[in-house]
Motif scaffolding. Structure first.
Motif, PDB file in Angstrom:
ATOM      1  N   MET A   1      16.673  -4.735 -23.928  1.00 25.13           N
ATOM      2  CA  MET A   1      16.927  -4.267 -22.571  1.00 25.13           C
ATOM      3  C   MET A   1      16.859  -5.449 -21.614  1.00 25.13           C
ATOM      4  N   ARG A   2      17.682  -5.414 -20.594  1.00 27.21           N
ATOM      5  CA  ARG A   2      17.730  -6.515 -19.632  1.00 27.21           C
ATOM      6  C   ARG A   2      16.859  -6.207 -18.419  1.00 27.21           C
ATOM      7  N   ILE A   3      15.937  -7.132 -18.145  1.00 25.23           N
ATOM      8  CA  ILE A   3      15.075  -7.051 -16.971  1.00 25.23           C
ATOM      9  C   ILE A   3      15.431  -8.215 -16.054  1.00 25.23           C
ATOM     10  N   ASP A   4      15.734  -7.942 -14.800  1.00 27.87           N
ATOM     11  CA  ASP A   4      15.942  -8.994 -13.817  1.00 27.87           C
ATOM     12  C   ASP A   4      14.792  -8.989 -12.813  1.00 27.87           C
ATOM     13  N   CYS A   5      14.475 -10.181 -12.314  1.00 31.41           N
ATOM     14  CA  CYS A   5      13.360 -10.367 -11.383  1.00 31.41           C
ATOM     15  C   CYS A   5      13.880 -10.703  -9.992  1.00 31.41           C
ATOM     16  N   VAL A   6      13.169 -10.225  -8.993  1.00 29.78           N
ATOM     17  CA  VAL A   6      13.431 -10.588  -7.601  1.00 29.78           C
ATOM     18  C   VAL A   6      12.233 -11.360  -7.077  1.00 29.78           C
ATOM     19  N   ARG A   7      12.502 -12.496  -6.445  1.00 26.40           N
ATOM     20  CA  ARG A   7      11.420 -13.287  -5.865  1.00 26.40           C
ATOM     21  C   ARG A   7      11.017 -12.701  -4.517  1.00 26.40           C
ATOM     22  N   VAL A   8       9.715 -12.482  -4.350  1.00 30.76           N
ATOM     23  CA  VAL A   8       9.166 -12.036  -3.069  1.00 30.76           C
ATOM     24  C   VAL A   8       8.079 -13.021  -2.652  1.00 30.76           C
ATOM     25  N   ASP A   9       7.592 -12.886  -1.425  1.00 31.99           N
ATOM     26  CA  ASP A   9       6.683 -13.894  -0.880  1.00 31.99           C
ATOM     27  C   ASP A   9       5.206 -13.546  -1.025  1.00 31.99           C
ATOM     28  N   THR A  10       4.913 -12.275  -1.334  1.00 33.17           N
ATOM     29  CA  THR A  10       3.508 -11.875  -1.369  1.00 33.17           C
ATOM     30  C   THR A  10       3.208 -11.100  -2.643  1.00 33.17           C
ATOM     31  N   VAL A  11       1.997 -11.288  -3.151  1.00 33.28           N
ATOM     32  CA  VAL A  11       1.495 -10.494  -4.275  1.00 33.28           C
ATOM     33  C   VAL A  11       0.603  -9.408  -3.688  1.00 33.28           C
ATOM     34  N   PRO A  12       0.927  -8.138  -3.904  1.00 32.54           N
ATOM     35  CA  PRO A  12       0.101  -7.079  -3.326  1.00 32.54           C
ATOM     36  C   PRO A  12      -1.291  -7.060  -3.957  1.00 32.54           C
ATOM     37  N   LEU A  13      -2.269  -6.641  -3.181  1.00 31.28           N
ATOM     38  CA  LEU A  13      -3.646  -6.538  -3.660  1.00 31.28           C
ATOM     39  C   LEU A  13      -3.763  -5.322  -4.577  1.00 31.28           C
ATOM     40  N   GLY A  14      -4.077  -5.562  -5.838  1.00 34.72           N
ATOM     41  CA  GLY A  14      -4.371  -4.473  -6.764  1.00 34.72           C
ATOM     42  C   GLY A  14      -5.864  -4.198  -6.746  1.00 34.72           C
ATOM     43  N   VAL A  15      -6.235  -2.945  -6.567  1.00 27.96           N
ATOM     44  CA  VAL A  15      -7.654  -2.581  -6.464  1.00 27.96           C
ATOM     45  C   VAL A  15      -8.174  -2.203  -7.851  1.00 27.96           C
ATOM     46  N   ASP A  16      -8.942  -3.116  -8.444  1.00 21.96           N
ATOM     47  CA  ASP A  16      -9.511  -2.895  -9.775  1.00 21.96           C
ATOM     48  C   ASP A  16     -11.030  -2.904  -9.783  1.00 21.96           C
ATOM     49  N   THR A  17     -11.641  -3.477  -8.740  1.00 24.46           N
ATOM     50  CA  THR A  17     -13.092  -3.657  -8.706  1.00 24.46           C
ATOM     51  C   THR A  17     -13.636  -3.222  -7.347  1.00 24.46           C
ATOM     52  N   PRO A  18     -14.961  -3.025  -7.249  1.00 20.66           N
ATOM     53  CA  PRO A  18     -15.543  -2.713  -5.931  1.00 20.66           C
ATOM     54  C   PRO A  18     -15.236  -3.776  -4.880  1.00 20.66           C
ATOM     55  N   ALA A  19     -15.168  -5.049  -5.299  1.00 18.89           N
ATOM     56  CA  ALA A  19     -14.840  -6.113  -4.328  1.00 18.89           C
ATOM     57  C   ALA A  19     -13.408  -5.955  -3.808  1.00 18.89           C
ATOM     58  N   ASP A  20     -12.477  -5.608  -4.710  1.00 19.84           N
ATOM     59  CA  ASP A  20     -11.092  -5.365  -4.279  1.00 19.84           C
ATOM     60  C   ASP A  20     -11.041  -4.211  -3.282  1.00 19.84           C
ATOM     61  N   LEU A  21     -11.829  -3.168  -3.570  1.00 19.37           N
ATOM     62  CA  LEU A  21     -11.837  -1.991  -2.700  1.00 19.37           C
ATOM     63  C   LEU A  21     -12.308  -2.373  -1.296  1.00 19.37           C
ATOM     64  N   GLU A  22     -13.347  -3.208  -1.216  1.00 17.33           N
ATOM     65  CA  GLU A  22     -13.840  -3.644   0.091  1.00 17.33           C
ATOM     66  C   GLU A  22     -12.770  -4.459   0.825  1.00 17.33           C
ATOM     67  N   LYS A  23     -12.055  -5.296   0.088  1.00 20.81           N
ATOM     68  CA  LYS A  23     -11.005  -6.112   0.706  1.00 20.81           C
ATOM     69  C   LYS A  23      -9.903  -5.203   1.266  1.00 20.81           C
ATOM     70  N   ALA A  24      -9.514  -4.186   0.493  1.00 16.94           N
ATOM     71  CA  ALA A  24      -8.469  -3.264   0.951  1.00 16.94           C
ATOM     72  C   ALA A  24      -8.943  -2.508   2.198  1.00 16.94           C
ATOM     73  N   ARG A  25     -10.210  -2.132   2.223  1.00 19.91           N
ATOM     74  CA  ARG A  25     -10.752  -1.430   3.394  1.00 19.91           C
ATOM     75  C   ARG A  25     -10.691  -2.312   4.641  1.00 19.91           C
ATOM     76  N   GLN A  26     -11.007  -3.601   4.461  1.00 20.30           N
ATOM     77  CA  GLN A  26     -10.958  -4.521   5.602  1.00 20.30           C
ATOM     78  C   GLN A  26      -9.523  -4.682   6.112  1.00 20.30           C
ATOM     79  N   ILE A  27      -8.564  -4.800   5.175  1.00 18.54           N
ATOM     80  CA  ILE A  27      -7.167  -5.005   5.571  1.00 18.54           C
ATOM     81  C   ILE A  27      -6.641  -3.793   6.337  1.00 18.54           C
TER      82      ILE A  27
END
Length: 248
Positions: free
Chosen positions: A219-245
């Motif tokens: 199967m063919r997968i094509d990629c698009v370049r973007v400027d930001t990596v979204p914050l994935g919430v996996d840990t309590p620290a990530d959750l706090e960061k998302a709350r602040q944002i």
């Protein structure tokens, strides 16, 4: 087929059984459950209906209380892709939607423009599915196995490229950018149907990367370049960061 002629359906898979952050779809972020914040970002993309594919009724209840659409799926499904496909079959058995955009349920600060960007490669009928990459800028991420690298040579515009491989290793070798893979996918409906029918592939199991199943089966997968990596919430620290944002 141009990107404007497709009929996308955005599906967000969600389940309560996160190993590192149990119950995270319902974690409060700026006054709303995380899954509702993700649903809002997907709605803001404005590309089509947004559906949450829920493993548990309490997630569906939270989404519908916020005005969203939810479908209950079998909690024992092996992956988010299987959950997305089951929700598609239950929500749209008439196949009105020919493109399915899979947005992870732990991206509450997602830029809606990234959801729109994922549709761009589908203007080429040879592309089965599309995904996103961003240039790695932090030196430690180049060798971090939790940062998945997409091996792709971008075209002359520097915007799109065909995915040749995905890996947790540092690749490709030599001077030049490394691309951080962002796990947001736009599938042709037929490609998603085929993908979930295939057994897990050898490299998928070795690298623990589901998208390699598509590549190993031609199967063919094509990629698009973007400027930001979204914050994935996996840990309590990530959750706090998302709350602040989102509180800001």
């Amino acid at each position: 087929m141009s990107a404007s002629s497709v009929s996308p359906l955005v599906v967000i898979p969600a389940r309560m059984a996160s190993t590192r952050l149990p119950g995270k779809p319902l974690a409060d972020i700026a006054g709303a459950p995380m899954i509702v914040q993700v649903w809002r970002r997907a709605m803001e993309a404005g590309i089509g209906p947004v559906l949450v594919a829920c493993a548990e009724a309490e997630i569906a209840d939270a989404v519908t209380a916020a005005g969203g659409q939810a479908v209950l799926t079998d909690p024992d499904l092996p992956s988010g892709s299987d959950r997305v496909w089951q929700a598609v079959l239950r929500f749209d058995p008439q196949a009105r939607h020919d493109v399915i955009v899979n947005v992870q349920g732990d991206l509450p600060t997602l830029d809606p423009a990234l959801v729109r960007a994922a549709l761009e490669p589908l203007a080429d009928p040879a592309v089965d599915l599309a995904t996103l990459v961003a240039e790695i800028t932090e030196p430690e991420e180049r060798t971090n196995p939790n940062v998945v690298k997409a091996v792709t040579g971008l075209d002359r515009t520097g915007r799109q490229g065909r995915a040749l491989y995905f890996t947790r290793a540092t690749a490709p070798w030599g001077d030049g950018p490394l691309w951080h893979h962002i796990g947001l996918y736009a599938y042709r409906r037929s490609a998603l149907e085929r993908f979930v029918s295939l057994p897990p592939s050898p490299l998928e199991q070795r690298e623990k990367l589901e998208q390699l199943r598509a590549l190993e089966n031609g199967m063919r997968i094509d990629c698009v370049r973007v400027d930001t990596v979204p914050l994935g919430v996996d840990t309590p620290a990530d959750l706090e960061k998302a709350r602040q944002i989102l509180s800001a």
